[in-house]
Design an enzyme around this catalytic site. Structure first.
Site: not given
Ligand code: GAL
Length: 671
Positions: A115, A154, A311, A360-361
């Site tokens: 990505r 991010e 997040e 997935k994990f």
């Molecule tokens: C962040 C990201 C998410 C996901 C997550 C996993 O860096 O914005 O898309 O990848 O980490 O911990």
């Protein structure tokens, strides 16, 4: 920071997640939404990785899926945090324009298949991305479900430092604007050294890999440029949205361990609300203290205003060497610690655990095991608590101590040639913060040069790069009666990475009342003994006090007999200096002494073991809220009076907090 033009408005504390419905058939969506309602989810981030779905071929848009999901969320009363969808380019773009792919320092490209495979300076990428933003914001800009815009994702997580020719040209443009003349640049970078003098702008590139160590001035400016370049990209997306929508705009920061590439002090003013992503990092000595630090820094970026945790995880991530599951109650403790420290929203990555793809994990609110799981039950319990504490939203954290934090110092400290490779900026910050945290003190994290008048105690850990004016703010504040602790490697270089000559600590030297002649770091693991019985490691120095009083000196090691801890009276204040890294217990004892001297109390008194407890107060208009998080297994008793919101009971004089529990006391505002 002044109040943003477009405040984020939400009823109470937002509770939500990233949701990637593209990964699921539409019949799963109904179940998702029903379960979101059951858990109390009311803010959902979608379209974060939407580009290849929305624009399957160049210029051909298909919004049917997004229309559908936004419609369903809206009908269910769930607000949408709408991604612009630009974080990862679709395959057609990188195939048609491979020049948008980023280049790493060895001059090789990085390919699609992961990505964020794009160069922040690429005009081709920017044009394509802005076309998508225009389409998305044009279509949903005034949709009643959209309460927040989520620009990209991010920014700079993987692609912050691009070394392609396009980036090099942009870097030159940035340097020209900064220095005006090539002589100015040569002076700033100290290019007289190793025959590095430039005569033409076109001779300058990004600091690609070299055989020896690279020019530190060039490295530092490249960091600054790269941060600015992504900020300019953020602004370009935000400008498009602002024309087409009245909803507030933000992007998710990465104030978390090990991610150093963006100077968020310069970004924060552009956010309508600061948003952060945080993941516990089990590679650290004290992951809980780091969580609190990141939360305090997120609040600091918004000048103390509430922020959104965009997040975090319900359990294991997938990107550490060992991805630990959370223990019982840990989701609650983590989430509510963020709220305690100023978050008005707690969201997770992600809603439903993926069945495919490299995450997935990674844990989710709805795990692979489904709703008959401890994670789901804890998520639902958390949703209930978040619902009950809605009144907390908008209140502000109380702190009378501050810690000065600087991304520029981080970059400059990590220089390829430094006195010890074991010396890391963030490690020093974390060690100082952990001592404050263990002592139960609530700390605001502030930028160098920030006004300190609200504080009685200020800690300045390893502020390696400092401008004279920034140091003066600190020393003047000390002279006016403040108590500060400055730690080693602070005040070593100026903004051009040029050593402050005349004895290290440069512009802090007079206030500290000592003169350092030489650094003498020691091998990691080698203990240093101090005259007061303490132990330390990593670092020692050979110095002489001028006006300071020696509180402890080195009893062994390369700086035997030299001061390790000093205190200098400066005006009506006290300037303490720490020339080594004490053990965690000794660091905490030192902080306790300074807090006592400065008159900085913890938020409330605790009876029993206090090590694993954090207590923070958020003050609102009609009431204040005392958050108590007990990370330990033993019960504790904390002084408190009011209504306890987790269990819904009245407490008078004290509250019992079982091991692993969180309690939130609503205290009536003093009349
Ligand atoms: C962040 C990201 C998410 C996901 C997550 C996993 O860096 O914005 O898309 O990848 O980490 O911990």
């Amino acid at each position: 920071m002044t109040r943003p033009a477009r405040p984020f408005e939400h009823d109470g504390i937002a509770f939500g997640c990233d949701y990637n419905p593209e990964q699921w058939a539409p019949d799963v969506w109904d179940e998702d939404i029903a379960l979101m309602q059951q858990a109390g989810v009311d803010l959902v981030a979608i379209n974060i990785f939407g580009w290849s779905h929305l624009e399957p071929r160049e210029g051909e848009f298909d919004f049917s899926g997004l229309d559908d999901i936004i419609g369903r969320l809206h009908a269910a009363g769930i607000r949408v945090n709408l991604g612009t969808g630009t974080s990862s380019p679709p395959a057609w773009l990188t195939r048609a324009h491979p020049e948008v792919l980023p280049m790493v320092e060895d001059g090789t490209r990085r390919y699609p298949g992961g990505r964020q495979a794009w160069c922040p300076s690429s005009p081709v990428f920017r044009a394509a991305a802005l076309r998508l933003v225009e389409a998305v914001a044009g279509r949903y800009g005034e949709h009643p479900a959209v309460s927040l815009w989520h620009v990209s994702n991010e920014l700079g997580c993987h692609n912050a430092l691009c070394h392609c020719d396009v980036s090099a040209a942009a870097f030159r443009g940035w340097l020209r604007a900064k220095y005006g003349t090539i002589d100015g640049l040569n002076r700033a970078w100290g290019t007289a050294f190793w025959s590095q003098t430039y005569r033409e702008w076109d001779e300058i590139g990004t600091p690609r890999a070299t055989l020896s160590s690279r020019n530190p001035g060039q490295m530092l400016d490249f960091h600054r440029f790269s941060s600015d370049e992504l900020l300019s990209y953020y602004r370009a997306e935000a400008d498009v949205i602002r024309r087409l929508s009245s909803a507030p705009i933000t992007t998710n920061f990465m104030v978390t361990a090990h991610i150093e590439n963006l100077d968020y002090w310069s970004w924060a003013g552009d956010m309508d609300v600061v948003a952060n992503d945080h993941y516990l990092d089990h590679r650290l000595d004290d992951p809980n203290a780091e969580l609190s630090f990141a939360a305090d820094l997120s609040r600091g970026l918004g000048g103390g205003a509430p922020w959104i945790l965009m997040e975090h995880s319900t359990g294991a991530v997938n990107w550490q060497p060992l991805n630990k599951a959370k223990s019982a109650g840990e989701i609650l403790r983590n989430s509510l610690t963020h709220v305690a420290r100023g978050a008005d929203g707690v969201c997770f990555f992600q809603w439903r655990a993926s069945l495919q793809g490299s995450e997935k994990f990674h844990s989710a609110m709805l795990p692979h095991a489904g709703t008959d799981s401890a994670v789901w039950r804890e998520v639902v319990a958390l949703g209930g608590i978040v619902d009950r504490i809605g009144e907390v939203a908008g209140s502000r954290v109380e702190a009378s101590a501050a810690l000065v934090f600087s991304w520029e110092s981080w970059w400059a400290t990590q220089n390829e040639s430094r006195p010890s490779k074991a010396l890391g900026y963030l490690d020093q910050v974390h060690a100082a913060y952990a001592a404050l945290h263990a002592q139960g003190l609530t700390v605001d994290i502030v930028a160098p040069g920030a006004d300190l008048s609200a504080y009685r105690l200020v800690v300045v850990p390893g502020l390696h790069l400092v401008r004279a004016a920034e140091a003066a703010v600190i020393t003047d504040w000390i002279a006016a009666g403040g108590t500060a602790l400055v730690t080693f490697y602070s005040g070593t270089v100026d903004e051009e990475d040029r050593v402050w000559a005349g004895g290290y600590t440069g512009p802090f030297r007079d206030a500290l009342g000592l003169r350092i002649e030489e650094f003498a770091p020691v091998e990691p693991g080698t203990p240093l003994h101090l005259s007061d019985g303490g132990t330390a490691h990593l670092w020692s120095e050979r110095s002489h006090v001028t006006t300071a009083r020696v509180e402890a000196s080195f009893s062994d090691g390369p700086s035997e007999g030299h001061p390790a801890v000093t205190r200098n009276t400066w005006g009506s204040g006290a300037a303490w200096y720490l020339a080594t890294l004490p053990s965690a217990a000794d660091y905490r004892a030192l902080i306790a002494r300074l807090a006592d001297e400065a008159g900085v109390p913890p938020a409330a008194r605790v009876c029993g073991a206090t090590d694993a407890v954090e207590i923070v107060r958020r003050r609102g208009v009609d009431a204040s809220f005392l958050f108590i998080v007990n990370h330990g297994s033993a019960p504790i008793v904390v002084e408190a009076t009011g209504r306890e919101l987790v269990c819904g009971t009245e407490v008078s004089g004290h509250v019992d907090v079982p091991g692993g529990a969180v309690r939130i006391i609503r205290e009536e505002a003093a009349a």
